[in-house]
Write an enzyme that holds these catalytic residues in place. Structure first.
Site, PDB file in Angstrom:
ATOM      1  N   HIS A   1       0.972  -1.240   0.079  1.00  0.00           N
ATOM      2  CA  HIS A   1      -0.254   0.124   0.038  1.00  0.00           C
ATOM      3  C   HIS A   1       0.925   1.238  -0.057  1.00  0.00           C
ATOM      4  O   HIS A   1       1.361   1.602   0.993  1.00  0.00           O
ATOM      5  CB  HIS A   1      -0.889   0.204   1.256  1.00  0.00           C
ATOM      6  CG  HIS A   1      -1.468  -0.915   1.580  1.00  0.00           C
ATOM      7  ND1 HIS A   1      -2.037  -1.428   2.757  1.00  0.00           N
ATOM      8  CD2 HIS A   1      -2.045  -2.054   0.704  1.00  0.00           C
ATOM      9  CE1 HIS A   1      -2.811  -2.812   2.763  1.00  0.00           C
ATOM     10  NE2 HIS A   1      -2.866  -3.093   1.323  1.00  0.00           N
TER      11      HIS A   1
HETATM   12  C1  LIG Z   1      -0.592  -7.833  -4.158  1.00  0.00           C
HETATM   13  C2  LIG Z   1      -1.144  -6.697  -3.854  1.00  0.00           C
HETATM   14  C3  LIG Z   1      -2.442  -6.854  -3.007  1.00  0.00           C
HETATM   15  C4  LIG Z   1      -3.248  -5.862  -2.485  1.00  0.00           C
HETATM   16  N1  LIG Z   1      -4.459  -6.128  -1.759  1.00  0.00           N
HETATM   17  C5  LIG Z   1      -5.280  -5.041  -1.361  1.00  0.00           C
HETATM   18  C6  LIG Z   1      -6.326  -5.296  -0.864  1.00  0.00           C
HETATM   19  O1  LIG Z   1      -6.882  -6.598  -0.761  1.00  0.00           O
HETATM   20  N2  LIG Z   1      -7.106  -4.315  -0.396  1.00  0.00           N
HETATM   21  C7  LIG Z   1      -6.877  -3.176  -0.824  1.00  0.00           C
HETATM   22  O2  LIG Z   1      -7.628  -1.955  -0.303  1.00  0.00           O
HETATM   23  N3  LIG Z   1      -5.366  -2.617  -1.294  1.00  0.00           N
HETATM   24  C8  LIG Z   1      -4.884  -3.781  -1.538  1.00  0.00           C
HETATM   25  N4  LIG Z   1      -3.657  -3.491  -2.451  1.00  0.00           N
HETATM   26  C9  LIG Z   1      -3.321  -2.115  -2.549  1.00  0.00           C
HETATM   27  C10 LIG Z   1      -4.146  -1.540  -4.039  1.00  0.00           C
HETATM   28  O3  LIG Z   1      -4.246  -2.366  -4.874  1.00  0.00           O
HETATM   29  C11 LIG Z   1      -3.474  -0.367  -4.211  1.00  0.00           C
HETATM   30  O4  LIG Z   1      -3.699   0.634  -2.933  1.00  0.00           O
HETATM   31  C12 LIG Z   1      -4.544   0.468  -5.237  1.00  0.00           C
HETATM   32  O5  LIG Z   1      -4.574  -0.399  -6.389  1.00  0.00           O
HETATM   33  C13 LIG Z   1      -3.598   1.782  -5.470  1.00  0.00           C
HETATM   34  O6  LIG Z   1      -4.360   2.408  -6.583  1.00  0.00           O
HETATM   35  P1  LIG Z   1      -3.830   3.610  -7.226  1.00  0.00           P
HETATM   36  O7  LIG Z   1      -4.929   4.189  -8.059  1.00  0.00           O
HETATM   37  O8  LIG Z   1      -3.211   4.516  -6.319  1.00  0.00           O
HETATM   38  O9  LIG Z   1      -2.629   3.151  -8.299  1.00  0.00           O
HETATM   39  P2  LIG Z   1      -2.628   1.698  -8.811  1.00  0.00           P
HETATM   40  O10 LIG Z   1      -3.741   0.892  -8.731  1.00  0.00           O
HETATM   41  O11 LIG Z   1      -1.345   1.035  -8.650  1.00  0.00           O
HETATM   42  O12 LIG Z   1      -2.528   2.121 -10.511  1.00  0.00           O
HETATM   43  C14 LIG Z   1      -1.867   2.972 -10.971  1.00  0.00           C
HETATM   44  C15 LIG Z   1      -1.658   2.565 -12.496  1.00  0.00           C
HETATM   45  O13 LIG Z   1      -0.937   3.691 -13.281  1.00  0.00           O
HETATM   46  C16 LIG Z   1      -0.064   3.054 -13.986  1.00  0.00           C
HETATM   47  N5  LIG Z   1       1.049   4.112 -14.315  1.00  0.00           N
HETATM   48  C17 LIG Z   1       1.751   4.699 -13.628  1.00  0.00           C
HETATM   49  N6  LIG Z   1       2.563   5.538 -14.076  1.00  0.00           N
HETATM   50  C18 LIG Z   1       2.245   5.826 -15.418  1.00  0.00           C
HETATM   51  C19 LIG Z   1       2.437   6.714 -16.344  1.00  0.00           C
HETATM   52  N7  LIG Z   1       3.583   7.531 -16.174  1.00  0.00           N
HETATM   53  N8  LIG Z   1       1.970   6.266 -17.595  1.00  0.00           N
HETATM   54  C20 LIG Z   1       0.851   5.473 -17.796  1.00  0.00           C
HETATM   55  N9  LIG Z   1       0.487   4.543 -16.536  1.00  0.00           N
HETATM   56  C21 LIG Z   1       1.050   4.765 -15.605  1.00  0.00           C
HETATM   57  C22 LIG Z   1       0.493   1.994 -13.349  1.00  0.00           C
HETATM   58  O14 LIG Z   1       1.044   0.917 -14.395  1.00  0.00           O
HETATM   59  C23 LIG Z   1      -0.743   1.363 -12.891  1.00  0.00           C
HETATM   60  O15 LIG Z   1      -1.533   0.466 -13.324  1.00  0.00           O
HETATM   61  C24 LIG Z   1      -2.727  -4.345  -2.841  1.00  0.00           C
HETATM   62  C25 LIG Z   1      -1.622  -4.220  -3.835  1.00  0.00           C
HETATM   63  C26 LIG Z   1      -1.010  -5.355  -4.007  1.00  0.00           C
HETATM   64  C27 LIG Z   1       0.349  -5.181  -4.794  1.00  0.00           C
END
Ligand SMILES: Cc1cc2nc3c(=O)[nH]c(=O)nc-3n(C[C@H](O)[C@H](O)[C@H](O)COP(=O)(O)OP(=O)(O)OC[C@H]3O[C@@H](n4cnc5c(N)ncnc54)[C@H](O)[C@@H]3O)c2cc1C
Length: 640
Positions: A577
């Site tokens: 996270h």
């Molecule tokens: C194995 C695992 C298990 C987890 N389990 C849980 C759970 O059960 N419950 C929970 O609440 N949370 C869980 N999490 C955490 C949760 O998934 C993340 O906190 C959440 O997905 C983050 O959301 P976000 O929108 O910040 O970023 P992300 O979901 O990480 O999305 C960001 C996206 O942006 C893309 N990106 C980044 N930079 C660029 C760029 N410059 N150009 C184009 N694309 C780009 C990335 O490739 C990515 O796909 C888990 C995480 C992992 C890794």
């Protein structure tokens, strides 16, 4: 040199061409400085003079006997010199993880799995048709739209879905590829490189913290464990009170939480415990400690053996990732989803964001294409590592940008159980304990369990010799764990290097380290009460004890943990996270985005992902990210 290293860490590496995998992995590391550092390290290991100074032997590493090499590397594991511990960690991680996750050149199961009792993939993936056709780029060019969204995870997916639902013309740019159920091969190595950022090998700069985050269409929501906690009331009040963000306690924010919970089908009914959870519940019950079923964002989750493979993508399509929900909604309403596309820069003209510049790099494509997307609003949702990096690359200058990075540092205690646990099977996570969640003004730690496949185990098992590591790995099927998720109070920082690649700096503060230490000690009590025969932590040397019904062995072990330390590369930590590196707040001095998610001082530029949390949330963050993104979509649409 790499072959010599591979042979030192594991036996049988040739069967999976481990040295070749090491070369490919090093070559694919995103940061040039990391590649150069490894090259220097390999030269150092071959230098007679350096070896004379460092190890008292004037032999190059490749000329040493196996026993000499083991002693040489083993001494680095616990060296007082942080750089040597870092070098050891880098090499051990790559060699062991690649060894236990690689496929053989002929596609046969990895020969190491038989000894682990690990079956590998559970048959071929289903032939689920692709319900999305990503918009394809065939030339350099420019697209026009109302809103361009960078990143398609928990934040970006929701913003795209909600804005497309309002009839806006939306383009989503995602640096990862598009994979659906039919692509979820269950091969760990393949999955890590396809679905995880940096092939699953991303870490903080000092290698002390493994940084796991998704990178594919759907981002982290494709690989995550479905746990869907609402933002706790105490955290909402804290953010309202201490960060001057009153909207967190309003009915409007509650409605946003309701809306995303509804779309994900969040339920506490899908709570059939895995064997890991059964052991944790037994321990918690016998101590009389709190536990409860986890809320999960699933529909029709089978909660069976295959659910432990959920982190490799959910084959039955039960996990309500953004791929299945909000991105599908966006696509069905005409949004263009463009994958394999890295956004390099936000274009700002006359102080206003007007679009982005990106590079499209299809794996089988003839050449990379330059893509410009012009838009009335730019939404950055690349996650807490990449969003600040993109803003920094784009010339945004705010004192808080990249700072306050929170990681929920995760540690674990492992227990050798009398019966088989097969810790890679069963509902991905279904129960938790908040017994110690509030030790000090809302700061403390949670207990949860997570599925353990060979890669995670290889990371956790200390390496003292090739034989000792292999023998410890062979205990995988009888091993359970209790994971400790610390709500961290002090943050780290994201900066960028000369090529614009993110650098993650994070040091566990003494305050947070105290909670981690307590967490490990209490988790050991849970495993002891659950009947574990031996208990250990992922320190750099085997740090364990055998319970005998008295407190004495545990106390001695806890004292030994203190001597071993909790500093960088003394104990293995991981973050699932990442949060708060573009935090929301009431002014541009201390925050990056306004309460409406706009970057302070840059009209048209918004951030809507975990990076906008004011602090760490203390609970698994996905639902909070989604609720904030849901609300952000309303503010962005109103601004147009
Ligand atoms: C194995 C695992 C298990 C987890 N389990 C849980 C759970 O059960 N419950 C929970 O609440 N949370 C869980 N999490 C955490 C949760 O998934 C993340 O906190 C959440 O997905 C983050 O959301 P976000 O929108 O910040 O970023 P992300 O979901 O990480 O999305 C960001 C996206 O942006 C893309 N990106 C980044 N930079 C660029 C760029 N410059 N150009 C184009 N694309 C780009 C990335 O490739 C990515 O796909 C888990 C995480 C992992 C890794």
């Amino acid at each position: 040199m790499l072959r010599a290293l591979a042979e030192t860490f594991v036996s049988g590496g040739e069967a999976v061409r481990l040295a070749d995998h090491l070369i490919e992995t090093i070559a694919s590391l995103p940061r040039r400085s990391d590649r150069e550092e490894i090259a220097r390290l390999l030269q150092l290991l071959e230098s007679r003079t350096m070896n004379l100074v460092l190890a008292g032997s004037a032999l190059p590493f490749t000329a040493m006997s196996h026993a000499q090499r083991e002693r040489y590397l083993g001494a680095w594991a616990t060296s007082r010199v942080p750089l040597r511990r870092k070098a050891f960690q880098g090499l051990k991680r790559m060699a062991t993880v690649l060894y236990y996750t690689a496929r053989t050149p002929t596609g046969e199961p990895n020969p190491s799995w038989a000894r682990l009792g690990y079956p590998g993939p559970l048959g071929p993936p289903p032939a689920t048709p692709k319900r999305i056709t990503p918009y394809s780029i065939a030339n350099d060019g420019t697209l026009q739209c109302d809103v361009v969204v960078v990143g398609s995870g928990a934040g970006g997916g929701v913003v795209a879905g909600e804005l497309a639902a309002r009839g806006l013309n939306v383009v989503v740019l995602e640096k990862g590829g598009y994979y659906n159920e039919a692509d979820f091969s269950h091969y760990e190595g393949e999955t890590l490189s396809r679905l995880y950022d940096g092939g699953g090998l991303l870490t903080s700069e000092d290698l002390a913290m493994i940084v796991l985050q998704g990178s594919c269409l759907g981002g982290g929501t494709v690989v995550n464990y479905t746990t869907s906690f609402r933002t706790p009331d105490a955290v909402r009040e804290e953010w309202a009170r201490e960060h001057d963000l009153p909207h967190f306690t309003t009915a409007e924010y509650t409605r946003a939480l309701d809306a995303v919970s509804e779309r994900l089908g969040v339920t506490t009914e899908a709570q059939r415990p895995s064997e890991r959870d059964v052991a944790m519940l037994r321990g918690l019950d016998s101590l009389g400690w709190h536990h409860a079923p986890l809320p999960r964002g699933v529909r029709g989750c089978p909660q069976d053996g295959q659910c432990g493979y959920c982190g490799f993508g959910c084959r039955p399509g039960a996990k309500q990732s953004t791929l299945i929900t909000y991105l599908q909604d966006a696509y069905d309403r005409g949004a263009r989803l463009i994958v394999d596309t890295l956004v390099r820069r936000v274009v700002v003209e006359s102080g206003r964001a007007v679009g982005v510049e990106a590079v499209v790099r299809y794996p089988q494509g003839p050449r990379p294409f330059r893509l410009t997307v012009r838009a009335r609003a730019v939404v950055v949702a690349g996650g807490s590592v990449h969003s600040p990096a993109l803003l920094l690359r784009s010339g945004v200058e705010l004192p808080a940008l990249g700072r306050h990075l929170a990681l929920h540092p995760g540690g674990a205690v492992f227990g050798l159980m009398p019966d088989a646990v097969r810790p890679w099977t069963g509902t991905v996570q279904a129960h938790y304990s908040d017994q110690f969640a509030d030790l000090d003004h809302g700061y403390g730690f949670k207990f949860e369990t997570i599925p353990v496949h060979p890669s995670l185990f290889a990371l956790a098992v200390p390496w003292e010799s090739r034989q000792q590591h292999a023998d410890a790995m062979a205990q995988l099927d009888h091993t359970s764990l209790v994971a400790v998720l610390v709500r961290d109070r002090e943050g780290g920082r994201v900066t960028v290097d000369g090529d614009g690649q993110p650098i993650i700096s994070y040091r566990l503060s003494p305050y947070d380290a105290r909670h981690l230490r307590r967490g490990l000690a209490e988790a050991a009590r849970v495993l002891e009460a659950a009947g574990a025969r031996a208990i250990w932590t992922p320190h750099m040397r085997t740090m364990g004890y055998k319970p005998d019904g008295s407190a004495a062995p545990r106390d001695a072990w806890a004292a030994a943990l203190d001597r071993a330390g909790f500093g960088p590369n003394q104990v293995q930590l991981a973050t699932f996270h990442q949060m708060a590196s573009c935090r929301m707040g009431a002014n541009a001095r201390t925050a990056v985005v306004t309460p409406e998610h706009q970057v302070w001082g840059v009209p048209g530029l918004y951030v809507a992902d975990a990076s906008t949390f004011p602090t760490s949330s203390g609970v698994n963050p996905m639902l909070t990210i989604m609720a904030m993104a849901h609300r952000a979509a309303g503010a962005i649409a109103a601004g147009l």
